[in-house]
Design an enzyme around this catalytic site. Sequence first.
Site, PDB file in Angstrom:
ATOM      1  N   GLU A  34       0.549  -0.957   0.017  1.00  0.00           N
ATOM      2  CA  GLU A  34       0.065   0.065   0.096  1.00  0.00           C
ATOM      3  C   GLU A  34       0.476   1.229  -0.437  1.00  0.00           C
ATOM      4  OE1 GLU A  34      -2.875  -0.139  -1.287  1.00  0.00           O
ATOM      5  OE2 GLU A  34      -4.109  -1.727   0.672  1.00  0.00           O
ATOM      6  N   ASP A  37       2.755   1.637  -4.622  1.00  0.00           N
ATOM      7  CA  ASP A  37       2.811   2.068  -6.197  1.00  0.00           C
ATOM      8  C   ASP A  37       3.528   4.075  -6.847  1.00  0.00           C
ATOM      9  OD1 ASP A  37       0.750   3.991  -6.030  1.00  0.00           O
ATOM     10  OD2 ASP A  37      -0.795   3.255  -6.970  1.00  0.00           O
ATOM     11  N   SER A  69     -26.254   5.920 -14.679  1.00  0.00           N
ATOM     12  CA  SER A  69     -25.742   5.143 -13.447  1.00  0.00           C
ATOM     13  C   SER A  69     -26.985   4.158 -12.894  1.00  0.00           C
ATOM     14  CB  SER A  69     -24.322   5.058 -12.903  1.00  0.00           C
ATOM     15  OG  SER A  69     -24.381   4.179 -11.938  1.00  0.00           O
ATOM     16  N   GLY A 124     -16.178   4.594  -3.107  1.00  0.00           N
ATOM     17  CA  GLY A 124     -14.811   5.463  -2.393  1.00  0.00           C
ATOM     18  C   GLY A 124     -14.684   4.222  -0.959  1.00  0.00           C
ATOM     19  N   SER A 128     -10.787   0.511  -5.760  1.00  0.00           N
ATOM     20  CA  SER A 128     -11.126   1.012  -7.044  1.00  0.00           C
ATOM     21  C   SER A 128     -12.248   1.319  -7.731  1.00  0.00           C
ATOM     22  CB  SER A 128     -10.444   0.053  -7.422  1.00  0.00           C
ATOM     23  OG  SER A 128      -8.231   0.339  -7.197  1.00  0.00           O
ATOM     24  N   SER A 129     -13.449   1.653  -7.345  1.00  0.00           N
ATOM     25  CA  SER A 129     -14.411   2.146  -7.693  1.00  0.00           C
ATOM     26  C   SER A 129     -14.468   2.477  -9.088  1.00  0.00           C
ATOM     27  CB  SER A 129     -16.066   2.204  -7.234  1.00  0.00           C
ATOM     28  OG  SER A 129     -15.529   2.872  -6.678  1.00  0.00           O
ATOM     29  N   GLU A 162      -7.942   9.211 -14.479  1.00  0.00           N
ATOM     30  CA  GLU A 162      -7.856   9.369 -13.261  1.00  0.00           C
ATOM     31  C   GLU A 162      -6.196  10.335 -12.317  1.00  0.00           C
ATOM     32  OE1 GLU A 162      -8.473   5.882 -11.114  1.00  0.00           O
ATOM     33  OE2 GLU A 162      -9.309   6.854  -9.259  1.00  0.00           O
ATOM     34  N   ASP A 174      -4.048   0.886  -9.351  1.00  0.00           N
ATOM     35  CA  ASP A 174      -5.611   0.307  -9.856  1.00  0.00           C
ATOM     36  C   ASP A 174      -5.659  -0.071 -11.010  1.00  0.00           C
ATOM     37  OD1 ASP A 174      -5.669   1.008  -7.287  1.00  0.00           O
ATOM     38  OD2 ASP A 174      -6.645   2.560  -7.082  1.00  0.00           O
ATOM     39  N   TYR A 222      -4.480  12.496   0.430  1.00  0.00           N
ATOM     40  CA  TYR A 222      -3.672  11.836  -0.393  1.00  0.00           C
ATOM     41  C   TYR A 222      -2.253  12.198  -1.188  1.00  0.00           C
ATOM     42  CZ  TYR A 222      -2.497   8.143  -4.108  1.00  0.00           C
ATOM     43  OH  TYR A 222      -2.039   6.779  -5.431  1.00  0.00           O
TER      44      TYR A 222
HETATM   45  C1  GLA Z   1      -5.447   4.437  -3.816  1.00  0.00           C
HETATM   46  C2  GLA Z   1      -4.579   5.314  -5.105  1.00  0.00           C
HETATM   47  C3  GLA Z   1      -3.461   4.125  -5.251  1.00  0.00           C
HETATM   48  C4  GLA Z   1      -2.590   4.076  -4.900  1.00  0.00           C
HETATM   49  C5  GLA Z   1      -3.743   3.400  -3.345  1.00  0.00           C
HETATM   50  C6  GLA Z   1      -1.995   3.268  -2.376  1.00  0.00           C
HETATM   51  O1  GLA Z   1      -6.416   3.683  -4.028  1.00  0.00           O
HETATM   52  O2  GLA Z   1      -5.878   4.869  -6.125  1.00  0.00           O
HETATM   53  O3  GLA Z   1      -2.715   4.936  -6.476  1.00  0.00           O
HETATM   54  O4  GLA Z   1      -2.080   4.928  -4.917  1.00  0.00           O
HETATM   55  O5  GLA Z   1      -4.546   3.939  -3.131  1.00  0.00           O
HETATM   56  O6  GLA Z   1      -1.487   2.155  -2.252  1.00  0.00           O
END
Ligand code: GLA
Length: 373
Positions: A34, A37, A69, A124, A128-129, A162, A174, A222
């Site tokens: 986590e 990336d 949707s 959320g 990864s929606s 994105e 993701d 983030y």
């Molecule tokens: C989110 C981001 C990813 C990654 C994760 C944490 O999902 O979209 O790119 O950085 O957080 O691992």
Amino acid sequence: MIDPANAIDFARSSFSSSPEIVVEAPGRINYIGEHTDYNGGLALPVAIDRGISMVITKSSQGSKIRAISQSQSTLVEVGLDDVVRMDSFEGWSRYLLGAVKVLLDEGFALRGADIAISSDLPLGSGLSSSAALLLAVIFGLSLHNGLDLPRDRVVELAHRAESSYSGANVGYLDHFAIGYATPNRATLIDFATMKYHSCEMPFSDLIVVDSNVHHSISAGGYGKRRLECELAAKTLNHRFISEATLEEAQSLEDLDLRRRAMHVISENERVRSVARAFDDGKTGASYLVESHESLRDQFQVSCAETDLIVESVLRAGAEGARMVGGGFGGSCIVVGGDFEALEAVVSNDFASRGFSQPTLFRAGLSGVLRQVH
Ligand code: GLA
């Protein structure tokens, strides 16, 4: 379970037309790795059997994109010539039209399309929606317009959409995890080289506990973490913090930078350990707990609810658990333990802390980005 029949019925009732293209894009669980990336590190995600089904038909309205949707109240209806200034779109239409925009920016001539989407992926929740939506739209429009985009192009464009339009400079995790998923196998990704390969997993499903604290990745935390990691790497004269050793990280004077670096470097090591455990047919569950502790104490992206989930499920007999995704809410994954026993303990602990109830479900690890029809 992703159910294309649901999206097909929805498309028929919304646009009274027969589906031409049907695609599905799964959500993903990041088993471990986590916030590595965007730091040139390692991750080991797997796609799940929940996700998005999307139906595309030729537009009855000329060169318009119309999209609806089941989980959104607003119908998106925009002429392709008007997909120019993205700041005039917000919410889910910004994501959807962001995917259209990156295709237009590449110079592809697109036809109008009616798009109907059904999803069983909570929004959320760290599953990864948003990446699933972008991949489905780009992949689906590529088929609808005969563009025949290779998979790596679909993945790259979804990431570009994105990172350009979500308000957060997200990494590739993701889009790789979903775009290159193989059913029932995890994908070991090295973000320094952008190389990946699939590996066997010793189980076919995992328990997910959605804390129902839903985060917005653009909310600031983030981006702040990303900047801190970049600064830590720069201070140590590395391109990525993943290139540094633990000793170098420990030498950082700034406590926050030191913590971020320690997390990333130790997390990469945990990914390697879990990949070795998978090779031996083991789950590597204890590394999940270490990962969670590091995300909580060093990277500081957990929250009271996800901490409580991990604490409760371990007490209820799970072998391992951790928060997944960007953090500040979202879901935890759990390895081992009895579903009902875990649910009872988590539910009780949440009630006694006065938190809203979380949602537990089993996620099969069989997701793949594909054309169904
Ligand atoms: C989110 C981001 C990813 C990654 C994760 C944490 O999902 O979209 O790119 O950085 O957080 O691992």
